[in-house]
Design an enzyme around this catalytic site. Structure first.
Site, PDB file in Angstrom:
ATOM      1  N   ASP A 189      -6.313  -7.112 -38.482  1.00  0.00           N
ATOM      2  CA  ASP A 189      -7.030  -7.135 -37.771  1.00  0.00           C
ATOM      3  C   ASP A 189      -6.906  -8.547 -37.100  1.00  0.00           C
ATOM      4  O   ASP A 189      -7.212  -9.317 -37.879  1.00  0.00           O
ATOM      5  CB  ASP A 189      -8.348  -5.796 -37.505  1.00  0.00           C
ATOM      6  CG  ASP A 189      -7.863  -5.314 -36.333  1.00  0.00           C
ATOM      7  OD1 ASP A 189      -8.173  -5.784 -35.495  1.00  0.00           O
ATOM      8  OD2 ASP A 189      -8.642  -3.400 -36.326  1.00  0.00           O
ATOM      9  N   HIS A 266      -3.845  -6.345 -31.944  1.00  0.00           N
ATOM     10  CA  HIS A 266      -4.965  -6.474 -32.787  1.00  0.00           C
ATOM     11  C   HIS A 266      -4.618  -7.653 -33.949  1.00  0.00           C
ATOM     12  O   HIS A 266      -4.573  -7.474 -35.377  1.00  0.00           O
ATOM     13  CB  HIS A 266      -5.100  -5.324 -33.661  1.00  0.00           C
ATOM     14  CG  HIS A 266      -5.692  -4.057 -33.292  1.00  0.00           C
ATOM     15  ND1 HIS A 266      -7.265  -4.381 -33.197  1.00  0.00           N
ATOM     16  CD2 HIS A 266      -5.769  -2.791 -31.892  1.00  0.00           C
ATOM     17  CE1 HIS A 266      -7.744  -3.426 -32.114  1.00  0.00           C
ATOM     18  NE2 HIS A 266      -6.932  -2.766 -31.806  1.00  0.00           N
ATOM     19  N   GLU A 330      -4.131  -0.261 -28.976  1.00  0.00           N
ATOM     20  CA  GLU A 330      -5.423  -1.657 -27.590  1.00  0.00           C
ATOM     21  C   GLU A 330      -4.330  -2.462 -28.054  1.00  0.00           C
ATOM     22  O   GLU A 330      -4.971  -3.746 -28.296  1.00  0.00           O
ATOM     23  CB  GLU A 330      -6.731  -1.155 -28.715  1.00  0.00           C
ATOM     24  CG  GLU A 330      -7.718  -0.130 -28.215  1.00  0.00           C
ATOM     25  CD  GLU A 330      -8.513  -0.233 -29.209  1.00  0.00           C
ATOM     26  OE1 GLU A 330      -9.639   0.654 -29.043  1.00  0.00           O
ATOM     27  OE2 GLU A 330      -8.393  -1.531 -30.098  1.00  0.00           O
ATOM     28  N   THR A 473     -15.660  -0.467 -39.580  1.00  0.00           N
ATOM     29  CA  THR A 473     -16.111  -1.466 -39.931  1.00  0.00           C
ATOM     30  C   THR A 473     -17.137  -2.434 -39.478  1.00  0.00           C
ATOM     31  O   THR A 473     -17.660  -3.467 -40.012  1.00  0.00           O
ATOM     32  CB  THR A 473     -15.886  -1.588 -41.287  1.00  0.00           C
ATOM     33  OG1 THR A 473     -15.264  -2.333 -41.302  1.00  0.00           O
ATOM     34  CG2 THR A 473     -15.845  -0.379 -42.231  1.00  0.00           C
TER      35      THR A 473
END
Length: 533
Positions: A189, A266, A330, A473
């Protein structure tokens, strides 16, 4: 010796009043028939667990049974009235079906396949969790179960925060306990790259290092230079040797790992090492904040596909599962609109929109992986520019993406954030819980999920492979915190994945069966949220 003989001789005594085992576990088996005689069979510490000779998978399950129940594995042992016997040969249309039989002939688990035997073992293990001492009293019964869906997933994001290999194995153990058979491993990411790529050693070595992290919900997007950050570096990545060991560990528990390399967005962590792969050329740095970056891989740079091919070569070399997750969510297209290379590529290909440019990347990776015998799965944004026939979709923004994909005859995993995002708070009182990303997803709402929308026809519904819960997370910083967010909501998801909707009963689940499972959580040292709503 005399004591053991007396215990075994008592196996057929009528001891209904003393037996507390009722086989009503989580997930609940489809059929439980208790013998009205009230007789019990005894499973005594140190007895054998037998399995068919020459079957390595059954040997592994027997070894796990030995650890769970304090038994001794015995290959090809003769059937007797004592111990536990594992076998294949169950007739069922569902390859993961199992039957547990407890009678005067002994305690037997038979599966339609090796995985079915494993799930039967998990049911037996949970059934006796409250039993104390060296002797377990099992009422005569026939117990049968099979999962509703072939894909039963749980995701863990190890990019935002790194979790050590030992915890990844514990996470897999937790999934196995709940009948989950897919571990979706989010490895890359903007905030970190966690997979070693040997052909590009600097990638993980550099892109896994985040010097600091934005504090709390101060996202830092509007003014990142003046945001508040901690002084704790976040580092760590998985070597290929570690990942192969984790793959093996998961396989022994009949869990397939679905690795995710999120693309083309990402990707800031990767761009920090290879800035030439971005539309602006950088400089870039591993993101210290949360949110969505405008910087993505340059679709017009041929080196981008070369980079992704090298990564996928090594992904396939480590992970043997059929599905490779390519993300696709995204991914803003503003940079592509302003990038001469991307616009030139669109003109070359005759594309009318930047969404089709993302499809161009997806289809290239899909073809590359297909040559290696793999299929792609991506988030529901991958639908926007069109998908090829074999691509699967993970519907996260709601149900609509999954509905549309199923109508186009793409296989679908339903994971709408409304019911499946377990990084959300699970209680209304936020002060009573660790910091979370926001939202509110109580146990009852997870339990209420129905993966097959009523809008689908019977034929379209066949394309719903299953359901998955996701643990992102950004705000989950430790193994204990991860377990707290996971449990007991994974227990609710397991009933969604295994049970027919008409058989579900939240009161029975939460008031009668969940306390028994929570006792096992405590015994195993699993952290969990003790309250639920």
């Amino acid at each position: 010796m005399k004591k053991t003989f007396l215990l075994l001789a008592a196996a057929c005594m009528t001891m209904g009043a003393a037996a507390e085992v009722n086989y009503r576990t989580i997930p609940l088996p489809q059929r439980i028939v208790l013998d009205p005689s009230g007789k019990v069979a005894l499973l005594v510490k140190g007895q054998a667990v037998t399995y068919p000779a020459g079957n390595g998978q059954m040997r592994g399950t027997a070894q796990l049974a030995a650890g769970y129940l304090s038994l001794v594995p015995l290959e090809g042992g003769k059937k007797s009235a004592h111990g536990l016997h594992l076998s294949l040969g169950l007739k069922s249309d569902n390859p993961e079906a199992y039957t547990i039989t407890v009678d005067k002939k002994g305690i037997r688990i038979q599966g339609a396949s090796e995985s079915g035997v494993f799930y039967g073992l998990q049911t037996l293990r949970k059934s006796v969790a409250a039993e104390q001492g060296d002797t377990i009293r099992l009422p005569y019964a026939t117990v049968s179960g099979e999962p509703r869906f072939p894909y039963r997933g749980a995701e863990l994001d190890c990019a935002r925060h790194f979790f050590p290999p030992a915890f990844i194995k514990k996470f897999i153990d937790i999934l196995a306990l709940h009948g989950v058979n897919r571990f979706h491993w989010h490895l890359t990411d903007d905030q970190g790259w966690r997979m070693e790529v040997k052909s590009m050693p600097e990638l993980a070595a550099k892109a896994s290092v985040r010097p600091c992290t934005v504090v709390g919900r101060n996202l830092g997007l509007g003014d990142p230079d003046n945001a508040i950050y901690d002084d704790t570096p976040e580092t760590g990545y998985y070597t290929q040797e570690q990942m192969r060991e984790i793959v093996r560990y998961a396989q022994e528990r009949f869990i397939t790992i679905v690795p995710e390399i999120d693309l083309p967005g990402h990707m800031v962590a990767a761009l920090s090492v290879y800035p030439e792969l971005g539309c602006t050329g950088g400089p870039y740095s591993v993101w210290r904040q949360w949110g969505i970056s405008q910087d993505v891989l340059c679709a017009g740079n041929p080196r981008t596909l070369d980079f992704l091919h090298k990564v996928m070569d090594e992904v396939c070399g480590v992970f043997p599962g059929k599905l490779i997750h390519i993300g696709g969510d995204e991914s803003p297209r503003d940079r592509w609109k302003a990038c001469p290379k991307c616009q030139a590529k669109m003109k070359e290909l005759g594309l009318k929109s930047e969404a089709q440019l993302q499809t161009y990347i997806n289809q290239d990776i899909e073809a590359y992986l297909a040559a290696k015998g793999r299929d792609i799965i991506g988030w529901d944004e991958t639908l926007e520019g069109g998908l090829s026939e074999k691509a699967s979709v993970m519907s996260w923004r709601g149900y609509q993406g999954g509905i549309e994909a199923a109508r186009q005859h793409h296989h679908v995993v339903m994971t709408p954030k409304s019911h499946c995002y377990i990084d959300y708070y699970q209680l209304k009182n936020r002060d009573a819980q660790p910091l979370a990303i926001g939202g509110y997803l109580p146990l009852s709402k997870v339990y209420s999920m129905e993966p097959v929308p009523a809008e689908l026809t019977g034929e379209e519904a066949k394309f719903i492979m299953g359901a998955q819960c996701n643990l992102w997370t950004e705000y989950v910083v430790s193994p204990d915190h991860a377990m707290y967010m996971l449990l007991p909501r994974l227990a609710a998801m397991s009933e969604v994945q295994w049970m027919q909707p008409g058989a579900k009963d939240f009161d029975d689940f939460s008031q009668r069966r969940l306390p028994v499972l929570q006792a096992l959580y405590r015994l195993l040292g699993y952290k969990y949220c003790t309250a639920f709503e």
